[in-house]
Design a protein around this motif. Structure first.
Motif, PDB file in Angstrom:
ATOM      1  N   GLN A 197      66.982 -71.157   1.351  1.00  0.00           N
ATOM      2  CA  GLN A 197      68.313 -71.978   1.091  1.00  0.00           C
ATOM      3  C   GLN A 197      67.664 -73.353   0.589  1.00  0.00           C
TER       4      GLN A 197
ATOM      5  N   TRP B 101      78.454 -73.594   7.228  1.00  0.00           N
ATOM      6  CA  TRP B 101      77.307 -73.360   6.336  1.00  0.00           C
ATOM      7  C   TRP B 101      76.093 -72.720   6.836  1.00  0.00           C
TER       8      TRP B 101
ATOM      9  N   GLY C 203      75.522 -69.541   6.033  1.00  0.00           N
ATOM     10  CA  GLY C 203      75.598 -67.968   5.718  1.00  0.00           C
ATOM     11  C   GLY C 203      75.250 -67.751   4.134  1.00  0.00           C
ATOM     12  N   PRO C 204      75.276 -66.511   3.830  1.00  0.00           N
ATOM     13  CA  PRO C 204      75.133 -65.976   2.354  1.00  0.00           C
ATOM     14  C   PRO C 204      75.800 -66.693   1.325  1.00  0.00           C
TER      15      PRO C 204
ATOM     16  N   SER D  96      77.725 -69.476  -1.047  1.00  0.00           N
ATOM     17  CA  SER D  96      77.436 -70.701  -1.104  1.00  0.00           C
ATOM     18  C   SER D  96      78.992 -71.484  -1.036  1.00  0.00           C
TER      19      SER D  96
ATOM     20  N   GLY E 105      74.096 -70.818  -0.475  1.00  0.00           N
ATOM     21  CA  GLY E 105      73.945 -69.603   0.083  1.00  0.00           C
ATOM     22  C   GLY E 105      72.573 -68.689  -0.289  1.00  0.00           C
TER      23      GLY E 105
END
Ligand SMILES: *Cc1c(COP(=O)(O)O)cnc(C)c1O
Length: 404
Positions: free
Chosen positions: A272, A355, A357-358, A360, A386
């Protein structure tokens, strides 16, 4: 029914011992069963030698506590139901009426709201300080100052402060420091030892390091949890007593979700980071953008402090590590309604808070309402990157910029 319900509850079968699998098991309990009254009386909930009640820990939460303490470079860990609860745990444990706490003016907003609300009601005062200026922090310390919060970088506006200098000012005056390490996630730098750069003394970190496990350690956008990590047993016990009296336990299924995601946290963080730096750099070259706020990019406020703390030799000797999070300031010619339309036009970047996580995420902010001094006329938009393919994210940004 061929038997009584009692037989289903008090069943003699015990599965064979010695089961082992890649992931630890999930133990769920409010009630913990003791073999006899003597054992019940002997067990002390403050010691992790045994189990007393689900609120005080299960094998699942103890396992996660140990792993988070390791991640942060600390010794003891408490788990709480959210990142904000971690901040609250520290404040309620360490502050009483008449005390003052100091908070960076660019700190996570709900932490400031707690100081303005409940803490003020309880007779605990606070001041906001400029985290980019250790002399400002020093000038605000009084005999009533009991706790100083540190955070890197600033929420939304992304200024990276000279953390080691701020921590030293507090240590010299005997004031406890608590670091919100959610952005660093225990990966970008060690909150207990801020002396990684060549020019700062070693052993120079915060006394307490908290994190919203909600973000990178959970990694899914589907769990709320926080951690409070220490290196000092007596300080840990003060925090633990308040933790127990407030009833801030966490559920085993949530702990298991974090345990499942933890082995990949370093890989996700790095991926990321790389994607965010690539997108932030590209956005900085677009004519609609006036400024990019990302601590790992030269020209961003406090970039030199990030480099000193988060690159291998403290001089920018490798790429260093940073979270997949950055903000841009649009050119002042665009009205807020146009920036709202830009955010609405994005398809892969979804509108949402948090924020790590997978998926965006994107949020537009009205910064002049949030900060004492803000130099930019344009609207600020924050991006959390993400795990989508970076070229797809760039195409999404390009298409939305095209609508402006
Ligand atoms: C998200 C966040 C928190 C709060 O975490 P929650 O689990 O959402 O309560 C605290 N500090 C920082 C820096 C955060 O980003």
């Amino acid at each position: 029914m061929a038997s009584s319900p009692t037989d289903l509850i008090h069943h003699p079968y015990q599965p064979p011992a010695g089961f082992e699998a890649p992931q630890p098991g999930v133990f769920k309990a409010s009630t913990v069963i003791f073999p006899n009254v003597a054992a019940m009386r002997a067990r002390d909930w403050k010691q992790k030698a045994g189990y007393t009640y689900g609120l005080h820990g299960t094998p699942t939460t103890f396992t996660l506590e140990e792993r988070i303490a390791t991640l942060e470079g600390g010794r003891q860990c408490l788990l709480v139901p959210s990142g904000l609860a971690a901040i609250a745990n520290v404040n309620t444990a360490l502050l009483k009426a008449g005390d003052e706490l100091l908070i960076p003016h660019n700190a996570y907003g709900p932490g400031k709201a707690l100081a303005e609300g409940e803490l003020a009601q309880w007779g605990i005062t606070h001041q906001l300080y400029d985290p980019m200026d250790p002399a400002d922090l020093q000038a605000r310390l009084t005999p009533r100052t009991r706790l100083v919060w540190l955070e890197a970088p600033g929420s939304v506006t992304m200024e990276f402060p000279p953390l080691a200098d701020l921590a030293r000012v507090c240590r010299e005056r005997g004031v406890l420091t608590a670091l919100d390490n959610t952005w660093g996630a225990g990966l970008a730098f060690n909150g207990f030892d801020l002396g990684r750069g060549a020019h700062v003394a070693s052993g120079s970190g915060a006394d307490i390091v908290v994190q919203a496990l909600t973000k990178y350690p959970s990694g899914g956008g589907d769990v709320l949890m926080g951690s409070v990590v220490t290196r000092d047993e007596a300080l840990h016990l003060r925090l633990k007593l308040s933790h127990m009296r407030m009833g801030w336990g966490v559920g085993a299924n949530d702990a298991e979700a974090v345990l499942r995601a933890l082995p990949s946290v370093a890989l996700r963080y790095r991926a990321q980071d790389e994607a965010a730096r690539s997108l932030a750099t590209w956005l900085g070259q677009q004519p609609q953008i006036a400024a990019v706020l990302h601590p790992a990019l030269a020209g961003s406020p406090g970039h030199e402090h990030w480099r000193a703390l988060c690159t291998a030799d403290g001089q920018g000797g490798d790429a260093g590590l940073a979270a997949g999070l950055f903000s841009v300031v649009f050119d002042g010619r665009y009205r807020p309604q146009q920036i709202d339309a830009f955010c609405d036009a994005l398809k892969l970047f979804r509108l949402g808070y948090s924020w790590g996580g997978p998926v965006s995420l994107v949020v537009p902010y009205d910064v002049p309402a949030m900060r004492p001094r803000w130099p930019h006329p344009g609207v600020l938009v924050r991006f959390s990157v993400g795990l989508e393919a970076v070229q797809d994210l760039q195409a999404d940004l390009a298409a939305a910029l095209g609508t402006l």
